[in-house]
Scaffold this motif. Structure first.
Motif, PDB file in Angstrom:
ATOM      1  N   ILE A  65       0.822  -1.208   0.000  1.00 11.62           N
ATOM      2  CA  ILE A  65       0.000   0.000   0.000  1.00 11.62           C
ATOM      3  C   ILE A  65       0.857   1.259   0.000  1.00 11.62           C
ATOM      4  O   ILE A  65       0.632   2.186  -0.787  1.00 11.62           O
ATOM      5  N   THR A  66       1.853   1.303   0.855  1.00 11.92           N
ATOM      6  CA  THR A  66       2.671   2.523   0.970  1.00 11.92           C
ATOM      7  C   THR A  66       3.508   2.781  -0.275  1.00 11.92           C
ATOM      8  O   THR A  66       3.887   3.920  -0.548  1.00 11.92           O
ATOM      9  N   TYR A  71      -0.526   9.783  -2.203  1.00  7.60           N
ATOM     10  CA  TYR A  71      -1.415  10.738  -1.550  1.00  7.60           C
ATOM     11  C   TYR A  71      -1.836  11.803  -2.560  1.00  7.60           C
ATOM     12  O   TYR A  71      -1.023  12.316  -3.323  1.00  7.60           O
ATOM     13  N   THR A  92     -10.078   3.575  -4.829  1.00  8.84           N
ATOM     14  CA  THR A  92      -8.684   3.724  -4.406  1.00  8.84           C
ATOM     15  C   THR A  92      -7.768   2.796  -5.202  1.00  8.84           C
ATOM     16  O   THR A  92      -6.699   3.201  -5.657  1.00  8.84           O
ATOM     17  N   TYR A 103      -6.518   5.198   2.414  1.00  8.36           N
ATOM     18  CA  TYR A 103      -5.448   4.312   2.879  1.00  8.36           C
ATOM     19  C   TYR A 103      -5.968   3.378   3.978  1.00  8.36           C
ATOM     20  O   TYR A 103      -5.722   2.156   3.951  1.00  8.36           O
ATOM     21  N   ASN A 154      -0.579   3.902   7.363  1.00  7.20           N
ATOM     22  CA  ASN A 154      -0.076   3.764   5.999  1.00  7.20           C
ATOM     23  C   ASN A 154       0.132   5.119   5.329  1.00  7.20           C
ATOM     24  O   ASN A 154       1.048   5.287   4.525  1.00  7.20           O
ATOM     25  N   THR A 155      -0.703   6.072   5.644  1.00 13.17           N
ATOM     26  CA  THR A 155      -0.614   7.383   4.997  1.00 13.17           C
ATOM     27  C   THR A 155       0.698   8.077   5.322  1.00 13.17           C
ATOM     28  O   THR A 155       1.412   8.553   4.434  1.00 13.17           O
TER      29      THR A 155
END
Length: 409
Positions: A65-66, A71, A92, A103, A154-155
């Motif tokens: 995910i990261t 963003y 997403t 996220y 995660n954000t």
């Protein structure tokens, strides 16, 4: 009715830790998946299928995910309207970008798909060493593994806001499986239950940077509270959440807004619940109306037979009896159903405070009450004929056929 999901985020420029040696192999293998994988379930399964421990599985999801979701600065302070979280997560994955809520929900869905308990938590933040509370709310994840609770953001791990106001998509390994006593220094859930602490820090204490409680053992059993919350209906959950937030202290505008939005959500859910109840009652009343109409239709058929003296064409006795039986079956089924659900119509009451919703629900109820009254009038008008036709048919069928024309109606 669609629900509103408010998603906003604050990004910080902080020192980066580039990786954890414990997960070096997982980190290397989890940065990408085949392009053919389009759903959370398939991506999560691909990333974790050869991993045994939950922390390793979570690490794989966190890395993917990261490294793959960017963003989207254009969405800061935007209000998103989604019919469901499914729709939000699907968007997403498709766009490969979002803000904190995207996220958090994406990670949550992936965790669920591999059987790991996850929570999406909303709150406010403050960077370590900084006195200023963020002007924007935030969302992250709580995780339960091996009966212990941790946090994942995660954000913040995916990148940061550069000095020029641009977003830098650069992984920093600061926010993976963080213990509650450490995480509370930067992330404060609006609802203190989600601090995962036996001695929760109040909003007032957080504002003063008073973390002395963290060194003391508390009596608050957050595990039990989480278990109880899961068993409550949504409206009750939100009401109790508001009570806990107020008790913790309203120390900034984000908390005020959270309470306001929760109160608005309660109003919306209350209206949705009333509409759902109304629709169910309305369906039952309409069903009663349909049965009455069927009964009246068979009554008209019988009257048509009778007007032709049951001839031209000749109507068999079995058909006469069947018509009368169906007339009674449907008419009285409709009458009894109306009697059963009539009280629920009069007891319809909207418990919210929104004036527009009160006006709408009042109008809907009055219309339904009028319809019930109309059906009752029809029953009073038609039932004597139903009774008379039933009595006549019984006498007619008992009579010797050559003398049936003499049977009085």
């Amino acid at each position: 009715m669609a629900k509103y999901i408010y998603i906003i985020i604050l990004l910080f420029t902080v020192p980066s830790l580039w990786g954890n040696p414990k997960y070096e192999k997982i980190d290397k293998e989890s940065k990408s998946v085949p392009d053919s994988l389009k759903t959370t379930e398939k991506i999560a399964k691909y990333l974790t299928i050869e991993l045994k421990n939950d922390d390793e599985k979570l690490r794989a999801l966190y890395i993917w995910i990261t490294h793959n979701i960017k963003y989207d600065l254009d969405q800061i302070n935007s209000e998103f309207q989604y019919g469901s979280y499914d729709e939000m997560v699907e968007e997403t994955l498709k766009a490969r970008k979002g803000v904190c809520g995207h996220y958090a929900q994406l990670f949550h869905y992936m965790c669920k798909s591999i059987g790991i308990e996850s929570f999406v938590i909303s709150g406010y933040t403050r960077q370590l060493g900084c006195n200023k509370i963020s002007e924007l709310d935030h969302a992250w994840n709580g995780i339960k593994i091996n009966d212990k609770y941790f946090f994942v953001d995660n954000t913040w791990a995916a990148g940061y806001l550069g000095y020029k106001g641009n977003y830098v998509h650069e992984f920093k390994d600061n926010y993976f499986l963080i213990e509650p006593k450490k995480f509370i220094k930067t992330h404060v859930p609006f609802d203190p239950v989600w601090q995962f602490l036996t001695n929760p820090i109040s909003n007032v204490e957080y504002q003063k940077k008073d973390f002395s409680k963290l060194n003391k053992s508390g009596s608050f059993v957050f595990k039990d509270s989480i278990s109880v919350i899961a068993q409550l209906d949504t409206i009750t959950q939100i009401r109790k959440k508001i009570d806990r937030i107020i008790k913790s202290g309203i120390t900034n505008v984000l908390i005020e807004r959270e309470i306001y939005e929760d109160e608005e959500l309660i109003e919306s859910l209350t209206y949705d619940k009333w509409v759902s109840n109304y629709n169910a009652i309305n369906d039952n009343i309409n069903s009663a109306n349909d049965e009455l109409n069927l009964g009246i239709n068979f009554s008209n058929i019988f009257i048509g037979y009778m007007n032709k003296n049951f001839r031209n064409p000749k109507i068999e006795d079995s058909e006469i009896k069947s018509t009368i039986d169906k007339m009674n079956l449907h008419f009285y089924q409709g009458k009894n159903q109306l009697k059963k659900y009539k009280p629920s119509v009069y007891n319809l009451k909207y418990s919210g405070e929104n004036e527009e919703f009160i006006r709408l629900t009042t109008n809907y109820k009055e219309t339904l009450v009028d319809f019930v009254i109309q059906l009752e009038r029809i029953i009073l008008k038609v039932e004597p004929t139903i009774i008379k036709d039933t009595d006549y048919s019984k006498r007619y069928l008992k009579k010797w056929k050559p003398l049936r024309d003499l049977v009085p109606y």
